[in-house]
Write an enzyme that holds these catalytic residues in place. Structure first.
Site, short mmCIF file in Angstrom:
data_model
loop_
_atom_site.label_atom_id
_atom_site.label_comp_id
_atom_site.label_asym_id
_atom_site.label_seq_id
_atom_site.Cartn_x
_atom_site.Cartn_y
_atom_site.Cartn_z
N ARG A 76 0.99 3.63 1.70
CA ARG A 76 -0.27 3.40 2.39
C ARG A 76 -0.41 4.27 3.63
NH1 ARG A 76 0.07 -0.83 4.67
NH2 ARG A 76 2.04 -1.66 3.86
N LYS A 219 -4.28 -3.80 -1.15
CA LYS A 219 -4.18 -4.25 0.23
C LYS A 219 -5.57 -4.27 0.88
CE LYS A 219 -0.24 -5.84 1.35
NZ LYS A 219 0.62 -6.24 0.24
N HIS A 238 0.61 -13.34 3.78
CA HIS A 238 1.35 -12.25 3.11
C HIS A 238 2.66 -12.86 2.63
CE1 HIS A 238 3.27 -7.99 3.23
NE2 HIS A 238 2.65 -8.18 2.09
N SER A 256 6.64 -5.74 3.94
CA SER A 256 6.96 -4.90 2.80
C SER A 256 8.47 -4.66 2.65
CB SER A 256 6.25 -3.57 3.00
OG SER A 256 6.20 -2.90 1.80
N LYS A 260 9.96 -10.39 -1.11
CA LYS A 260 9.00 -11.38 -1.64
C LYS A 260 8.96 -11.35 -3.17
CE LYS A 260 5.40 -9.74 0.60
NZ LYS A 260 6.14 -8.68 1.29
N THR A 261 8.79 -10.14 -3.72
CA THR A 261 8.69 -10.02 -5.18
C THR A 261 10.04 -10.34 -5.83
OG1 THR A 261 6.96 -8.37 -4.95
CG2 THR A 261 8.09 -8.45 -7.07
N ASP A 275 2.83 -11.74 -3.74
CA ASP A 275 2.49 -11.00 -2.51
C ASP A 275 1.39 -11.59 -1.62
OD1 ASP A 275 3.16 -8.56 -1.01
OD2 ASP A 275 1.17 -7.84 -1.53
N ARG A 340 7.01 2.24 -7.60
CA ARG A 340 6.43 0.90 -7.80
C ARG A 340 6.01 0.69 -9.24
NH1 ARG A 340 5.49 -2.97 -3.38
NH2 ARG A 340 5.96 -1.79 -1.51
#
Ligand code: ATP
Ligand code: OAA
Ligand code: CA
Ligand code: MN
Length: 550
Positions: A76, A219, A238, A256, A260-261, A275, A340
Protein backbone atom coordinates in the site's frame (compact mmCIF):
# COMPACT_ATOMS: atom_id res chain seq x y z
CA UNK A 1 -22.48 -25.49 17.53
CA UNK A 2 -21.13 -26.73 14.24
CA UNK A 3 -20.41 -24.19 11.49
CA UNK A 4 -23.53 -23.64 9.44
CA UNK A 5 -23.50 -23.23 5.72
CA UNK A 6 -26.11 -21.18 3.98
CA UNK A 7 -27.30 -22.49 0.65
CA UNK A 8 -28.43 -19.09 -0.55
CA UNK A 9 -24.89 -17.79 -1.16
CA UNK A 10 -23.49 -18.16 -4.62
CA UNK A 11 -20.62 -20.62 -4.96
CA UNK A 12 -17.18 -19.26 -4.23
CA UNK A 13 -16.33 -19.64 -7.91
CA UNK A 14 -19.19 -17.73 -9.45
CA UNK A 15 -20.94 -18.54 -12.68
CA UNK A 16 -23.01 -15.40 -13.06
CA UNK A 17 -24.98 -14.98 -16.25
CA UNK A 18 -24.80 -11.68 -18.08
CA UNK A 19 -27.89 -9.48 -17.85
CA UNK A 20 -27.77 -6.84 -20.60
CA UNK A 21 -30.91 -4.99 -19.51
CA UNK A 22 -29.51 -4.34 -16.05
CA UNK A 23 -26.24 -3.03 -17.39
CA UNK A 24 -27.86 -0.57 -19.77
CA UNK A 25 -27.61 2.55 -17.71
CA UNK A 26 -25.14 5.38 -17.50
CA UNK A 27 -24.25 5.85 -13.88
CA UNK A 28 -23.77 9.12 -12.05
CA UNK A 29 -20.12 8.18 -11.66
CA UNK A 30 -19.17 9.07 -15.25
CA UNK A 31 -18.73 5.48 -16.39
CA UNK A 32 -20.44 4.52 -19.62
CA UNK A 33 -22.37 1.41 -18.66
CA UNK A 34 -23.91 1.12 -22.16
CA UNK A 35 -20.56 0.49 -23.86
CA UNK A 36 -19.49 -2.74 -25.50
CA UNK A 37 -17.24 -5.12 -23.59
CA UNK A 38 -18.59 -4.14 -20.22
CA UNK A 39 -18.05 -7.25 -18.12
CA UNK A 40 -20.26 -7.20 -15.05
CA UNK A 41 -19.83 -9.83 -12.32
CA UNK A 42 -17.91 -11.95 -14.76
CA UNK A 43 -17.41 -15.67 -14.25
CA UNK A 44 -14.09 -16.54 -12.63
CA UNK A 45 -12.98 -18.68 -15.58
CA UNK A 46 -13.51 -15.75 -17.96
CA UNK A 47 -11.52 -13.42 -15.68
CA UNK A 48 -8.72 -15.99 -15.76
CA UNK A 49 -8.79 -16.05 -19.55
CA UNK A 50 -8.74 -12.27 -19.85
CA UNK A 51 -5.97 -11.84 -17.30
CA UNK A 52 -3.85 -14.44 -19.10
CA UNK A 53 -4.52 -12.94 -22.51
CA UNK A 54 -4.22 -9.22 -21.81
CA UNK A 55 -2.13 -8.73 -18.67
CA UNK A 56 1.58 -9.45 -19.01
CA UNK A 57 3.07 -11.33 -16.06
CA UNK A 58 0.00 -13.53 -15.52
CA UNK A 59 0.22 -17.33 -15.23
CA UNK A 60 -1.49 -20.28 -13.59
CA UNK A 61 0.28 -21.92 -10.68
CA UNK A 62 0.55 -25.70 -10.31
CA UNK A 63 -2.27 -25.48 -7.76
CA UNK A 64 -4.53 -23.61 -10.20
CA UNK A 65 -4.28 -20.12 -8.68
CA UNK A 66 -4.01 -17.09 -10.93
CA UNK A 67 -0.49 -15.74 -10.49
CA UNK A 68 -0.46 -12.00 -11.14
CA UNK A 69 1.88 -9.07 -10.97
CA UNK A 70 0.78 -5.84 -9.29
CA UNK A 71 3.55 -4.00 -11.14
CA UNK A 72 5.80 -1.46 -9.48
CA UNK A 73 3.79 -1.12 -6.27
CA UNK A 74 3.75 -4.32 -4.23
CA UNK A 75 2.36 -2.79 -1.03
CA UNK A 76 0.00 0.00 0.00
CA UNK A 77 0.93 3.67 -0.45
CA UNK A 78 -0.31 5.35 2.77
CA UNK A 79 1.42 8.64 1.98
CA UNK A 80 -0.65 9.01 -1.17
CA UNK A 81 -4.02 8.54 0.53
CA UNK A 82 -6.40 11.54 0.65
CA UNK A 83 -9.87 12.27 1.98
CA UNK A 84 -11.95 15.04 0.46
CA UNK A 85 -12.53 17.94 2.83
CA UNK A 86 -16.13 19.05 2.39
CA UNK A 87 -19.02 20.09 4.61
CA UNK A 88 -19.99 16.53 5.60
CA UNK A 89 -16.47 15.51 6.63
CA UNK A 90 -14.62 18.64 7.69
CA UNK A 91 -15.64 18.50 11.39
CA UNK A 92 -15.50 14.70 11.75
CA UNK A 93 -12.31 13.41 10.29
CA UNK A 94 -9.12 12.90 12.27
CA UNK A 95 -7.05 15.13 9.99
CA UNK A 96 -3.32 14.81 10.54
CA UNK A 97 -1.10 11.76 10.69
CA UNK A 98 -3.07 9.54 8.30
CA UNK A 99 -5.87 11.58 6.80
CA UNK A 100 -4.67 14.31 4.48
CA UNK A 101 -7.17 16.80 3.06
CA UNK A 102 -7.94 16.98 -0.63
CA UNK A 103 -10.10 19.69 -2.15
CA UNK A 104 -13.33 18.81 -3.92
CA UNK A 105 -11.91 20.30 -7.10
CA UNK A 106 -8.72 18.23 -6.98
CA UNK A 107 -10.82 15.11 -6.43
CA UNK A 108 -12.83 15.90 -9.56
CA UNK A 109 -9.62 16.19 -11.57
CA UNK A 110 -8.49 12.76 -10.32
CA UNK A 111 -11.97 11.40 -10.94
CA UNK A 112 -12.10 12.72 -14.50
CA UNK A 113 -8.68 11.28 -15.21
CA UNK A 114 -9.78 7.85 -13.96
CA UNK A 115 -13.11 7.98 -15.83
CA UNK A 116 -11.43 8.98 -19.10
CA UNK A 117 -8.90 6.21 -18.72
CA UNK A 118 -11.51 3.58 -17.86
CA UNK A 119 -14.01 4.60 -20.55
CA UNK A 120 -11.33 4.34 -23.24
CA UNK A 121 -10.20 0.79 -22.41
CA UNK A 122 -11.03 -2.11 -24.73
CA UNK A 123 -12.76 -3.88 -21.87
CA UNK A 124 -14.13 -2.67 -18.58
CA UNK A 125 -14.87 -4.85 -15.57
CA UNK A 126 -17.60 -4.07 -13.06
CA UNK A 127 -18.04 -6.08 -9.89
CA UNK A 128 -21.05 -5.42 -7.70
CA UNK A 129 -20.68 -6.89 -4.24
CA UNK A 130 -21.39 -6.23 -0.59
CA UNK A 131 -19.32 -5.16 2.40
CA UNK A 132 -20.67 -6.49 5.71
CA UNK A 133 -22.45 -9.79 6.37
CA UNK A 134 -25.12 -8.28 8.60
CA UNK A 135 -27.89 -7.10 6.23
CA UNK A 136 -28.65 -4.23 8.59
CA UNK A 137 -25.24 -2.66 8.04
CA UNK A 138 -24.08 -3.97 4.70
CA UNK A 139 -23.01 -1.61 1.93
CA UNK A 140 -23.33 -2.20 -1.78
CA UNK A 141 -19.86 -1.68 -3.24
CA UNK A 142 -19.26 -1.37 -6.98
CA UNK A 143 -15.73 -1.83 -8.30
CA UNK A 144 -15.00 -0.54 -11.81
CA UNK A 145 -11.58 -1.48 -13.15
CA UNK A 146 -9.56 -2.12 -16.27
CA UNK A 147 -7.81 -5.29 -15.15
CA UNK A 148 -9.40 -8.72 -14.87
CA UNK A 149 -6.98 -9.33 -11.97
CA UNK A 150 -8.54 -6.47 -9.97
CA UNK A 151 -12.05 -7.66 -10.67
CA UNK A 152 -11.21 -11.21 -9.57
CA UNK A 153 -9.49 -9.86 -6.46
CA UNK A 154 -12.60 -7.95 -5.38
CA UNK A 155 -14.84 -10.84 -6.40
CA UNK A 156 -12.90 -12.83 -3.80
CA UNK A 157 -12.65 -10.12 -1.15
CA UNK A 158 -16.17 -8.65 -1.20
CA UNK A 159 -19.28 -10.65 -0.34
CA UNK A 160 -20.49 -12.22 -3.56
CA UNK A 161 -24.17 -11.56 -4.25
CA UNK A 162 -26.50 -14.39 -5.21
CA UNK A 163 -28.04 -14.28 -8.69
CA UNK A 164 -31.19 -12.96 -7.04
CA UNK A 165 -29.36 -10.23 -5.11
CA UNK A 166 -27.58 -9.17 -8.27
CA UNK A 167 -30.86 -8.79 -10.15
CA UNK A 168 -32.21 -6.41 -7.53
CA UNK A 169 -28.87 -4.71 -6.80
CA UNK A 170 -29.84 -1.24 -8.07
CA UNK A 171 -27.47 1.64 -7.44
CA UNK A 172 -24.36 1.03 -5.32
CA UNK A 173 -23.78 2.79 -1.99
CA UNK A 174 -20.12 3.36 -2.85
CA UNK A 175 -18.12 3.09 -6.08
CA UNK A 176 -14.42 2.36 -6.42
CA UNK A 177 -12.91 3.51 -9.71
CA UNK A 178 -9.61 1.71 -10.09
CA UNK A 179 -7.49 3.22 -12.87
CA UNK A 180 -4.32 2.06 -11.16
CA UNK A 181 -2.31 1.50 -14.34
CA UNK A 182 -2.67 5.19 -15.17
CA UNK A 183 -0.78 7.78 -13.12
CA UNK A 184 -2.21 10.78 -11.28
CA UNK A 185 -1.18 14.16 -12.65
CA UNK A 186 1.50 15.32 -10.22
CA UNK A 187 0.58 18.95 -10.87
CA UNK A 188 -2.92 18.47 -9.49
CA UNK A 189 -3.12 20.48 -6.26
CA UNK A 190 -2.53 18.19 -3.30
CA UNK A 191 -0.71 15.42 -5.21
CA UNK A 192 2.82 14.63 -4.05
CA UNK A 193 3.49 11.75 -6.44
CA UNK A 194 1.89 10.06 -9.41
CA UNK A 195 0.11 7.67 -7.03
CA UNK A 196 -3.22 8.73 -5.59
CA UNK A 197 -5.84 6.95 -3.52
CA UNK A 198 -8.66 9.39 -2.75
CA UNK A 199 -12.00 9.01 -1.04
CA UNK A 200 -14.96 11.35 -1.38
CA UNK A 201 -17.60 10.58 1.27
CA UNK A 202 -20.11 13.07 -0.12
CA UNK A 203 -20.03 11.59 -3.63
CA UNK A 204 -19.48 8.10 -2.17
CA UNK A 205 -16.61 7.39 -4.50
CA UNK A 206 -13.03 6.24 -4.26
CA UNK A 207 -10.52 6.83 -7.07
CA UNK A 208 -7.25 4.96 -7.49
CA UNK A 209 -4.50 6.19 -9.82
CA UNK A 210 -0.87 5.18 -10.16
CA UNK A 211 -0.89 1.95 -8.14
CA UNK A 212 -2.06 -1.49 -9.17
CA UNK A 213 -1.58 -3.01 -5.71
CA UNK A 214 -4.98 -4.61 -5.14
CA UNK A 215 -4.83 -4.25 -1.35
CA UNK A 216 -5.66 -0.55 -1.80
CA UNK A 217 -9.21 -1.55 -2.78
CA UNK A 218 -9.88 -3.81 0.18
CA UNK A 219 -8.37 -1.31 2.59
CA UNK A 220 -10.37 1.44 0.85
CA UNK A 221 -13.55 -0.46 1.74
CA UNK A 222 -12.26 -0.78 5.30
CA UNK A 223 -11.61 2.98 5.50
CA UNK A 224 -15.17 3.63 4.31
CA UNK A 225 -16.54 1.26 6.97
CA UNK A 226 -14.29 2.83 9.63
CA UNK A 227 -16.13 6.10 8.99
CA UNK A 228 -19.69 4.94 8.41
CA UNK A 229 -19.95 2.22 11.07
CA UNK A 230 -19.08 4.32 14.16
CA UNK A 231 -21.51 6.92 12.80
CA UNK A 232 -24.12 4.15 12.79
CA UNK A 233 -23.22 3.39 16.43
CA UNK A 234 -21.26 0.18 15.82
CA UNK A 235 -17.53 -0.50 16.12
CA UNK A 236 -15.33 -1.38 13.14
CA UNK A 237 -12.16 -3.30 13.98
CA UNK A 238 -8.89 -4.27 12.28
CA UNK A 239 -9.15 -7.81 13.57
CA UNK A 240 -9.73 -11.40 12.62
CA UNK A 241 -12.40 -13.49 14.35
CA UNK A 242 -13.18 -17.14 14.91
CA UNK A 243 -15.56 -19.23 16.95
CA UNK A 244 -15.23 -22.39 19.03
CA UNK A 245 -17.56 -25.35 19.05
CA UNK A 246 -19.48 -23.84 21.98
CA UNK A 247 -20.04 -20.68 19.95
CA UNK A 248 -17.41 -18.67 21.89
CA UNK A 249 -16.04 -15.91 19.69
CA UNK A 250 -12.46 -14.59 19.75
CA UNK A 251 -11.15 -11.42 18.16
CA UNK A 252 -7.50 -11.02 17.16
CA UNK A 253 -6.41 -7.42 16.73
CA UNK A 254 -3.13 -6.62 15.11
CA UNK A 255 -1.38 -4.46 12.57
CA UNK A 256 -0.30 -5.95 9.27
CA UNK A 257 1.81 -9.10 9.58
CA UNK A 258 1.18 -9.76 13.28
CA UNK A 259 -0.78 -12.98 12.68
CA UNK A 260 -4.48 -12.18 12.33
CA UNK A 261 -4.90 -14.41 9.28
CA UNK A 262 -2.44 -17.08 10.42
CA UNK A 263 -3.76 -17.53 13.96
CA UNK A 264 -7.46 -17.27 13.07
CA UNK A 265 -7.12 -20.21 10.65
CA UNK A 266 -7.52 -22.88 13.32
CA UNK A 267 -8.77 -26.40 12.57
CA UNK A 268 -10.55 -26.50 15.94
CA UNK A 269 -12.50 -23.30 15.32
CA UNK A 270 -14.80 -21.88 12.67
CA UNK A 271 -13.41 -18.87 10.81
CA UNK A 272 -15.59 -15.75 10.84
CA UNK A 273 -13.05 -13.58 9.04
CA UNK A 274 -9.34 -12.78 8.82
CA UNK A 275 -9.00 -8.99 8.78
CA UNK A 276 -11.97 -6.60 9.13
CA UNK A 277 -14.98 -6.88 11.47
CA UNK A 278 -17.73 -4.85 13.06
CA UNK A 279 -18.95 -5.33 16.65
CA UNK A 280 -22.64 -4.50 16.93
CA UNK A 281 -25.27 -4.83 19.68
CA UNK A 282 -25.90 -8.41 18.57
CA UNK A 283 -22.38 -9.73 17.94
CA UNK A 284 -19.58 -9.54 15.40
CA UNK A 285 -19.82 -9.60 11.62
CA UNK A 286 -17.14 -9.87 8.97
CA UNK A 287 -16.93 -7.01 6.47
CA UNK A 288 -15.40 -9.20 3.76
CA UNK A 289 -16.22 -12.29 1.73
CA UNK A 290 -12.62 -13.44 1.46
CA UNK A 291 -9.19 -13.56 3.03
CA UNK A 292 -5.89 -11.97 2.05
CA UNK A 293 -3.05 -14.03 3.43
CA UNK A 294 0.65 -13.29 3.44
CA UNK A 295 2.38 -16.13 1.64
CA UNK A 296 6.02 -15.47 2.40
CA UNK A 297 7.59 -18.73 3.63
CA UNK A 298 4.18 -20.39 3.52
CA UNK A 299 4.22 -24.16 3.95
CA UNK A 300 1.58 -26.88 3.97
CA UNK A 301 3.01 -28.16 7.26
CA UNK A 302 2.83 -24.91 9.24
CA UNK A 303 -0.29 -23.34 7.68
CA UNK A 304 -2.30 -26.15 6.06
CA UNK A 305 -5.65 -24.30 5.82
CA UNK A 306 -4.13 -21.33 4.00
CA UNK A 307 -1.93 -23.50 1.81
CA UNK A 308 -4.99 -25.51 0.80
CA UNK A 309 -6.96 -22.36 -0.06
CA UNK A 310 -4.56 -21.58 -2.90
CA UNK A 311 -6.29 -23.17 -5.89
CA UNK A 312 -8.51 -22.35 -8.86
CA UNK A 313 -10.10 -18.95 -8.24
CA UNK A 314 -7.41 -17.66 -5.83
CA UNK A 315 -5.29 -14.66 -6.79
CA UNK A 316 -1.60 -15.08 -5.99
CA UNK A 317 0.36 -11.83 -6.17
CA UNK A 318 4.01 -11.19 -6.91
CA UNK A 319 5.25 -14.70 -6.22
CA UNK A 320 8.01 -16.50 -8.11
CA UNK A 321 7.46 -19.98 -9.56
CA UNK A 322 9.44 -22.62 -11.40
CA UNK A 323 9.22 -22.14 -15.17
CA UNK A 324 8.72 -25.84 -15.89
CA UNK A 325 6.60 -27.11 -13.04
CA UNK A 326 4.71 -23.89 -12.16
CA UNK A 327 5.33 -24.76 -8.53
CA UNK A 328 5.51 -21.57 -6.46
CA UNK A 329 8.60 -20.93 -4.38
CA UNK A 330 7.08 -19.26 -1.31
CA UNK A 331 10.52 -18.48 0.10
CA UNK A 332 11.39 -16.23 -2.84
CA UNK A 333 11.37 -12.56 -1.82
CA UNK A 334 12.87 -11.24 -5.03
CA UNK A 335 9.74 -9.36 -6.13
CA UNK A 336 8.62 -8.41 -2.62
CA UNK A 337 8.42 -9.77 0.91
CA UNK A 338 4.71 -8.88 0.80
CA UNK A 339 3.61 -11.78 -1.42
CA UNK A 340 -0.13 -12.41 -0.95
CA UNK A 341 -3.03 -14.62 -1.85
CA UNK A 342 -6.69 -13.53 -2.00
CA UNK A 343 -9.28 -16.32 -1.83
CA UNK A 344 -13.00 -16.60 -1.04
CA UNK A 345 -13.56 -17.38 2.65
CA UNK A 346 -15.30 -20.64 1.68
CA UNK A 347 -11.86 -21.92 0.65
CA UNK A 348 -11.02 -22.26 4.36
CA UNK A 349 -12.58 -25.63 5.30
CA UNK A 350 -14.37 -24.53 8.46
CA UNK A 351 -15.52 -21.06 7.49
CA UNK A 352 -18.68 -19.93 9.25
CA UNK A 353 -21.20 -18.85 6.62
CA UNK A 354 -22.82 -16.35 7.04
CA UNK A 355 -19.75 -14.80 8.67
CA UNK A 356 -21.46 -13.57 11.84
CA UNK A 357 -20.47 -14.53 15.39
CA UNK A 358 -21.63 -13.90 18.95
CA UNK A 359 -20.19 -11.28 21.31
CA UNK A 360 -16.47 -11.98 21.88
CA UNK A 361 -15.43 -13.92 24.95
CA UNK A 362 -11.70 -13.48 24.35
CA UNK A 363 -9.88 -10.57 22.78
CA UNK A 364 -6.30 -11.05 21.68
CA UNK A 365 -4.12 -8.07 20.88
CA UNK A 366 -1.31 -9.21 18.61
CA UNK A 367 1.95 -7.35 18.56
CA UNK A 368 5.08 -8.21 16.66
CA UNK A 369 7.79 -6.82 18.92
CA UNK A 370 11.07 -6.64 17.04
CA UNK A 371 12.88 -5.67 20.28
CA UNK A 372 12.25 -9.11 21.81
CA UNK A 373 11.23 -7.76 25.23
CA UNK A 374 7.43 -8.12 25.31
CA UNK A 375 6.23 -11.44 26.76
CA UNK A 376 4.85 -14.07 24.35
CA UNK A 377 1.58 -13.75 26.30
CA UNK A 378 0.23 -11.64 29.11
CA UNK A 379 -3.19 -11.08 30.62
CA UNK A 380 -4.37 -7.49 30.53
CA UNK A 381 -6.51 -5.56 32.99
CA UNK A 382 -9.20 -3.42 31.37
CA UNK A 383 -7.03 -0.31 31.83
CA UNK A 384 -4.07 -2.10 30.23
CA UNK A 385 -6.31 -3.24 27.39
CA UNK A 386 -7.22 0.37 26.64
CA UNK A 387 -3.62 1.51 27.01
CA UNK A 388 -2.36 -1.08 24.53
CA UNK A 389 -5.26 -0.60 22.10
CA UNK A 390 -4.65 3.14 21.93
CA UNK A 391 -0.86 2.65 21.75
CA UNK A 392 -0.98 -0.09 19.09
CA UNK A 393 2.69 -0.91 19.46
CA UNK A 394 4.15 -3.31 16.91
CA UNK A 395 6.70 -3.42 14.13
CA UNK A 396 5.83 -2.63 10.56
CA UNK A 397 6.82 -5.67 8.55
CA UNK A 398 8.83 -5.33 5.37
CA UNK A 399 6.87 -4.73 2.19
CA UNK A 400 3.26 -4.18 3.23
CA UNK A 401 3.82 -0.45 2.92
CA UNK A 402 5.87 1.19 0.26
CA UNK A 403 9.43 1.85 1.53
CA UNK A 404 9.52 -0.40 4.62
CA UNK A 405 12.42 -2.87 4.22
CA UNK A 406 12.93 -4.33 7.72
CA UNK A 407 10.84 -4.49 10.90
CA UNK A 408 10.35 -0.94 12.10
CA UNK A 409 9.02 -0.07 15.59
CA UNK A 410 5.77 1.77 15.27
CA UNK A 411 2.76 2.82 17.29
CA UNK A 412 -0.31 2.32 15.19
CA UNK A 413 -3.38 3.41 17.14
CA UNK A 414 -6.15 0.78 17.40
CA UNK A 415 -3.71 -1.64 15.69
CA UNK A 416 -4.67 -0.10 12.36
CA UNK A 417 -3.85 3.60 12.30
CA UNK A 418 -3.52 3.80 8.49
CA UNK A 419 -7.24 3.00 8.20
CA UNK A 420 -8.64 5.17 11.01
CA UNK A 421 -10.91 7.97 9.89
CA UNK A 422 -12.01 9.27 13.30
CA UNK A 423 -9.80 10.07 16.29
CA UNK A 424 -8.42 6.85 17.93
CA UNK A 425 -10.13 7.63 21.26
CA UNK A 426 -13.54 7.36 19.57
CA UNK A 427 -12.90 3.72 18.66
CA UNK A 428 -11.21 3.04 22.02
CA UNK A 429 -14.15 4.43 23.99
CA UNK A 430 -16.57 2.18 22.13
CA UNK A 431 -14.28 -0.83 22.64
CA UNK A 432 -13.93 -0.20 26.39
CA UNK A 433 -17.69 0.00 26.72
CA UNK A 434 -18.20 -3.26 24.79
CA UNK A 435 -15.49 -5.17 26.65
CA UNK A 436 -17.01 -4.06 29.95
CA UNK A 437 -20.54 -4.93 28.93
CA UNK A 438 -19.65 -8.40 27.64
CA UNK A 439 -16.90 -9.15 30.19
CA UNK A 440 -14.41 -10.30 27.59
CA UNK A 441 -10.92 -11.36 28.70
CA UNK A 442 -8.11 -9.48 26.99
CA UNK A 443 -4.68 -10.90 26.19
CA UNK A 444 -1.54 -9.42 24.67
CA UNK A 445 0.39 -11.86 22.47
CA UNK A 446 3.81 -11.04 21.08
CA UNK A 447 4.24 -12.96 17.82
CA UNK A 448 7.52 -11.14 17.20
CA UNK A 449 11.03 -11.61 18.49
CA UNK A 450 12.10 -13.68 21.49
CA UNK A 451 15.57 -14.21 22.98
CA UNK A 452 16.90 -10.99 21.51
CA UNK A 453 15.99 -8.15 19.18
CA UNK A 454 15.64 -8.43 15.40
CA UNK A 455 19.10 -9.36 14.13
CA UNK A 456 20.16 -11.39 17.20
CA UNK A 457 17.02 -13.14 18.52
CA UNK A 458 14.47 -14.92 16.39
CA UNK A 459 10.75 -14.73 15.76
CA UNK A 460 8.83 -16.85 18.23
CA UNK A 461 7.87 -20.21 16.72
CA UNK A 462 4.38 -20.28 15.26
CA UNK A 463 3.72 -23.51 17.17
CA UNK A 464 4.29 -21.67 20.45
CA UNK A 465 1.92 -18.86 19.48
CA UNK A 466 -0.67 -21.47 18.50
CA UNK A 467 -0.19 -23.30 21.83
CA UNK A 468 -0.79 -20.00 23.66
CA UNK A 469 -3.97 -19.37 21.68
CA UNK A 470 -5.14 -22.93 22.48
CA UNK A 471 -4.46 -22.34 26.18
CA UNK A 472 -6.62 -19.21 26.04
CA UNK A 473 -9.44 -21.08 24.34
CA UNK A 474 -9.46 -24.15 26.56
CA UNK A 475 -9.47 -22.03 29.72
CA UNK A 476 -5.99 -23.08 30.89
CA UNK A 477 -4.64 -19.52 30.91
CA UNK A 478 -7.52 -18.04 32.83
CA UNK A 479 -6.67 -20.39 35.70
CA UNK A 480 -2.87 -20.11 35.42
CA UNK A 481 -0.51 -18.64 38.01
CA UNK A 482 1.02 -15.33 37.01
CA UNK A 483 4.11 -13.28 37.77
CA UNK A 484 4.33 -9.54 37.20
CA UNK A 485 6.75 -8.40 34.54
CA UNK A 486 8.58 -5.33 35.88
CA UNK A 487 8.35 -1.90 34.21
CA UNK A 488 5.58 -2.95 31.84
CA UNK A 489 3.50 -4.29 34.75
CA UNK A 490 2.22 -7.15 32.60
CA UNK A 491 0.98 -10.42 34.11
CA UNK A 492 2.92 -13.37 32.62
CA UNK A 493 1.73 -16.96 33.11
CA UNK A 494 4.31 -19.20 34.78
CA UNK A 495 3.50 -22.12 32.47
CA UNK A 496 1.62 -22.78 29.22
CA UNK A 497 1.19 -26.30 27.82
CA UNK A 498 3.39 -26.72 24.75
CA UNK A 499 5.64 -23.72 25.41
CA UNK A 500 9.02 -24.01 27.23
CA UNK A 501 8.77 -22.05 30.49
CA UNK A 502 11.90 -19.97 29.85
CA UNK A 503 10.41 -18.66 26.59
CA UNK A 504 7.44 -17.15 28.45
CA UNK A 505 9.51 -14.59 30.31
CA UNK A 506 11.60 -12.30 28.07
CA UNK A 507 14.22 -11.98 30.84
CA UNK A 508 14.92 -15.74 30.88
CA UNK A 509 14.57 -16.09 27.11
CA UNK A 510 17.15 -13.35 26.47
CA UNK A 511 20.38 -14.73 25.00
CA UNK A 512 22.44 -11.56 25.49
CA UNK A 513 23.68 -9.92 28.68
CA UNK A 514 21.32 -8.67 31.43
CA UNK A 515 22.65 -5.17 30.69
CA UNK A 516 21.52 -5.27 27.06
CA UNK A 517 18.20 -6.74 28.20
CA UNK A 518 17.55 -3.99 30.73
CA UNK A 519 18.61 -1.32 28.28
CA UNK A 520 16.26 -2.70 25.61
CA UNK A 521 13.33 -2.85 28.06
CA UNK A 522 13.98 0.74 29.13
CA UNK A 523 14.34 1.91 25.57
CA UNK A 524 11.01 0.37 24.54
CA UNK A 525 9.25 1.63 27.69
CA UNK A 526 10.45 5.14 26.92
CA UNK A 527 9.08 4.84 23.37
CA UNK A 528 5.69 3.80 24.79
CA UNK A 529 5.64 6.74 27.18
CA UNK A 530 6.66 9.23 24.53
CA UNK A 531 3.96 7.97 22.17
CA UNK A 532 1.23 7.93 24.81
CA UNK A 533 1.95 11.51 25.84
CA UNK A 534 -0.11 12.67 22.85
CA UNK A 535 -3.23 10.94 24.22
CA UNK A 536 -2.65 11.86 27.88
CA UNK A 537 -5.13 14.74 27.89
CA UNK A 538 -7.91 12.45 26.62
CA UNK A 539 -7.19 9.29 28.61
CA UNK A 540 -8.42 8.53 32.14
CA UNK A 541 -6.01 8.29 35.09
CA UNK A 542 -6.19 4.50 35.29
CA UNK A 543 -5.41 4.09 31.58
CA UNK A 544 -2.42 6.42 31.81
CA UNK A 545 -1.24 4.49 34.88
CA UNK A 546 -1.44 1.23 32.90
CA UNK A 547 1.63 2.19 30.85
CA UNK A 548 5.24 1.24 31.63
CA UNK A 549 6.92 2.84 34.66
CA UNK A 550 10.56 3.73 34.31
N1 ATP B 1 4.65 -16.81 15.93
C1 ATP B 1 3.98 -16.41 14.87
N2 ATP B 1 2.67 -16.11 14.94
C2 ATP B 1 1.99 -15.68 13.87
N3 ATP B 1 2.53 -15.54 12.63
C3 ATP B 1 3.83 -15.85 12.48
C4 ATP B 1 4.61 -16.30 13.58
N4 ATP B 1 5.86 -16.51 13.13
C5 ATP B 1 5.87 -16.22 11.83
N5 ATP B 1 4.67 -15.82 11.40
C6 ATP B 1 4.35 -15.40 10.04
O1 ATP B 1 3.94 -14.03 10.11
C7 ATP B 1 2.97 -13.74 9.13
C8 ATP B 1 1.68 -13.25 9.76
O2 ATP B 1 0.90 -12.71 8.73
P1 ATP B 1 -0.67 -12.62 8.68
O3 ATP B 1 -1.09 -12.79 7.26
O4 ATP B 1 -1.30 -13.51 9.67
O5 ATP B 1 -0.81 -11.09 9.09
P2 ATP B 1 -2.10 -10.26 9.34
O6 ATP B 1 -2.09 -9.84 10.78
O7 ATP B 1 -3.26 -11.02 8.86
O8 ATP B 1 -1.80 -8.95 8.48
P3 ATP B 1 -2.60 -8.11 7.35
O9 ATP B 1 -3.47 -7.15 8.10
O10 ATP B 1 -1.54 -7.45 6.60
O11 ATP B 1 -3.37 -9.09 6.54
C9 ATP B 1 2.73 -15.03 8.35
O12 ATP B 1 3.55 -15.00 7.22
C10 ATP B 1 3.18 -16.11 9.36
O13 ATP B 1 3.64 -17.28 8.72
O1 OAA C 1 -3.72 -3.79 3.09
C1 OAA C 1 -2.92 -4.71 2.87
O2 OAA C 1 -2.08 -4.69 1.98
C2 OAA C 1 -3.01 -5.93 3.68
C3 OAA C 1 -3.56 -5.71 5.00
O3 OAA C 1 -4.52 -6.33 5.38
C4 OAA C 1 -2.92 -4.71 5.88
O4 OAA C 1 -1.90 -4.13 5.52
O5 OAA C 1 -3.45 -4.52 7.00
CA1 CA D 1 -4.28 -10.91 6.84
MN1 MN E 1 -5.15 -5.91 7.41
Amino acid sequence: MAPIRSTTRSPAVSIYKHDAALDASVGKDGIDYTRVNLLRNTAVAKLYEDALRYEPGTSISSAGALVTSSGKKTGRSPRDKRIVDEETTTEDIWWGPVNTKLSEHAFLINHERAVDYLNTRERLYVFDGFAGWDPKYRLKIRVVCARAYHSLFMHNMLIRPTEEELKTYGEPDFTILNAGAFPANRYTTGMTSSTSVSINFKLRQMVILGTEYAGEMKKGVFTIMHYLMPKAGVLSLHSSANQGLQGDTSLFFGLSGTGKTTLSADPARALIGDDEHVWTDTGVFNIEGGCYAKTIDLSAEKEPEIFGAIRFGSVLENVVFDEDTRIVDYSDKSLTENTRCAYPIEYIPNALIPCIGKHPKNIVMLTCDAQGVLPPVSKLTSAQAMYHFISGYTSKMAGTEDGVVEPEATFSACFGQPFLVLHPTQYATMLAQKIGEHKADVWLINTGWNGGAYGTGKRIALKYSRAIVDAIHNGELKKAEYVTYPIFGLEIPKAVTGVPAEVLNPATAWQGTPQTFNATVSKLAALFNKNFAKYADQATEDVIAAGPKL
